[in-house]
Design an enzyme around this catalytic site. Structure first.
Site, short mmCIF file in Angstrom:
data_model
loop_
_atom_site.label_atom_id
_atom_site.label_comp_id
_atom_site.label_asym_id
_atom_site.label_seq_id
_atom_site.Cartn_x
_atom_site.Cartn_y
_atom_site.Cartn_z
N SER A 1 -9.79 -1.37 6.62
CA SER A 1 -9.19 -1.12 5.31
C SER A 1 -8.49 -2.30 4.68
CB SER A 1 -8.22 0.07 5.41
OG SER A 1 -8.90 1.24 5.77
N SER B 1 -9.64 1.11 2.61
CA SER B 1 -8.86 1.97 1.73
C SER B 1 -7.75 1.24 0.97
CB SER B 1 -8.25 3.11 2.55
OG SER B 1 -7.36 2.59 3.54
N LYS C 1 0.84 -1.19 0.00
CA LYS C 1 0.00 0.00 0.00
C LYS C 1 0.88 1.24 0.00
CE LYS C 1 -4.12 1.70 2.48
NZ LYS C 1 -5.05 1.37 3.60
#
Length: 438
Positions: free
Chosen positions: A133, A109, A34
């Site tokens: 997330s 996310s 990420k």
């Protein structure tokens, strides 16, 4: 190692913000991370224009440990700006597309990480969870997602959203990858004091024998009919695996959403104060302005709407005169929720709910949602996150061709129960590849 043309793959899915331009990679395995985890060879933007161009001088500890184990980092995955979002539609660098339906969300996310795990063969992605997330996009993209206990994986090199909430974890199409890679990224790190409280990670010590189903989470109109039908079938499958299933009451769960958003936005507004156009990323502001004017104009230009919304909310909840009413009260609520979970873990190995209350929504439906509607969608994933407890989403069914996830939560430091659950579930449930998989 041959990985294929990431450029053409990314053009279709927009799962990477930055990625390798080479088709051949020198490594025993590939992984992605990420984009709020720093790396020396790619920009680290956290999905925000304000950090565009920033390249860190060091690797985040989880990335460093994966490299030392023989892994090759092939890209930094797309995400909601600073982790602010449920549908990964708040990135400044495009919106990742769900591999089962390009008109739907990957979830947020860590949407890009879930997409990469679903699309790329033999690939694991490092995600970060604050309020769901990891497990939310895992559910929407039909992969396994594990968020370990808070402090199990070092946060050194993480561009923080909420310091007391953030957890680094894994997403993969294969349940066996959780057992393979969690020991690599876990462990104490002198750069992160919170990692020092953890006991040794021992996998294979505990098995899933019993689960509790909170009535407050699954009874009512908050969960769609198709998800609920899939969930009930999943409970029957658990029973067929000789796992005891019992409905229980956890009355504190209804307070988790307001407590979470107070804590998370309060911490986020503090963390984002450092991004003022003087140290990281973009630095093209008008230097003739006074500091406050420069600070305001720069942040107004480069922060997205959701980031601004959360900064304002978090600043308000920790103001003098309001902190006791909101922030400190939310911390007390968190302790009550932890106590409620602990009470259940005296009798059960895990608490189980659906991961998300609906299948991945279409982008045109997301555009009609208010910010409050979006926040409410997290009511199943927020409780384990606010408590810092390990949790894992496993694919458990499909509706209209879209995946549905089953969420397991265990007590602190009991990741072995979740990995056992994932592997046993994987042997009993036929996980589908995405129709548009490359």
């Amino acid at each position: 190692m041959r990985i294929g043309d990431l450029g053409s793959i990314n053009e279709k899915y927009e799962m990477f913000i930055n990625f390798s331009q080479s088709n051949d990679i020198d490594g025993e395995f590939t992984f992605s991370a990420k984009d709020n985890l720093t790396s020396i060879d790619y920009e680290s933007t956290a999905g925000s224009k304000i950090l565009e161009g920033y390249k860190a001088p060091f690797d985040a500890t989880p990335i460093k440990r994966m490299r030392e184990a023989g892994g090759a980092l092939i890209g930094k995955t797309n995400m909601d700006e600073f982790g602010f979002g449920t549908f990964c539609t708040n990135s400044a660098f495009g919106i990742p597309k769900n591999p089962f339906d390009l008109n739907r969300s990957c979830g947020g996310s860590s949407g890009g990480s879930a997409c990469a795990a679903a699309v790329l063969d033999d690939h694991v992605s490092i995600g970060v969870s604050t309020g769901g997330s990891i497990v939310c996009p895992a559910s929407f993209c039909g992969v396994y997602g594990l968020a370990p206990s808070y402090g199990r994986v070092s946060r050194y090199g993480l561009i923080d959203y909420g310091n007391s909430l953030d957890k680094v974890g894994l997403l993969s199409f294969k349940a066996s990858d959780l057992r393979r890679y969690l020991p690599i990224i876990s462990g104490k790190d002198p750069h992160d004091p919170t990692s020092y409280v953890q006991p040794e990670l021992k996998l294979g010590q505990k098995k899933l024998k019993s689960v509790a189903i909170p009535k407050e989470a699954v009874k009512g109109d908050g969960i769609s009919k198709d998800v609920m039908e899939c969930f009930e079938k999943s409970l029957e499958m658990l029973r067929s695996m000789s796992i005891d299933v019992e409905y229980i009451s956890m009355p504190t769960l209804k307070y988790s959403i307001p407590a979470y958003y107070v804590i998370a936005t309060s911490e986020a507004s503090t963390n984002l104060a450092r991004f003022c156009g003087m140290r990281y990323g973009q630095q093209d502001g008008d230097l003739t302005l006074k500091f406050d004017d420069y600070f305001t104009s720069f942040r107004s230009k480069y922060f997205g709407d959701e980031a601004k919304r959360r900064i304002l909310l978090g600043t308000f909840t920790r103001m003098v005169g309001y902190a006791d009413r909101y922030y400190n009260k939310a911390l007390q609520v968190r302790e009550a929720i932890i106590a409620d979970y602990k009470e259940q873990f005296k009798r059960f190995d895990a608490v189980v709910t659906p991961t998300m209350p609906f299948i991945s929504p279409r982008f045109d439906d997301i555009s009609k949602m208010s910010a409050l509607d979006s926040y409410k969608a997290d009511f199943l994933t927020v409780p384990p996150n606010i408590t810092g407890m390990p949790h894992m989403s496993a694919p458990c069914g499909y509706s209209d061709g879209m995946p549905i996830g089953l969420l397991f939560t265990s007590d602190h430091w009991n990741e072995d129960i979740l990995i056992d659950a994932a592997e046993r579930w994987d042997s009993a449930f036929d996980v589908r590849h995405a129709e548009v998989k490359i």
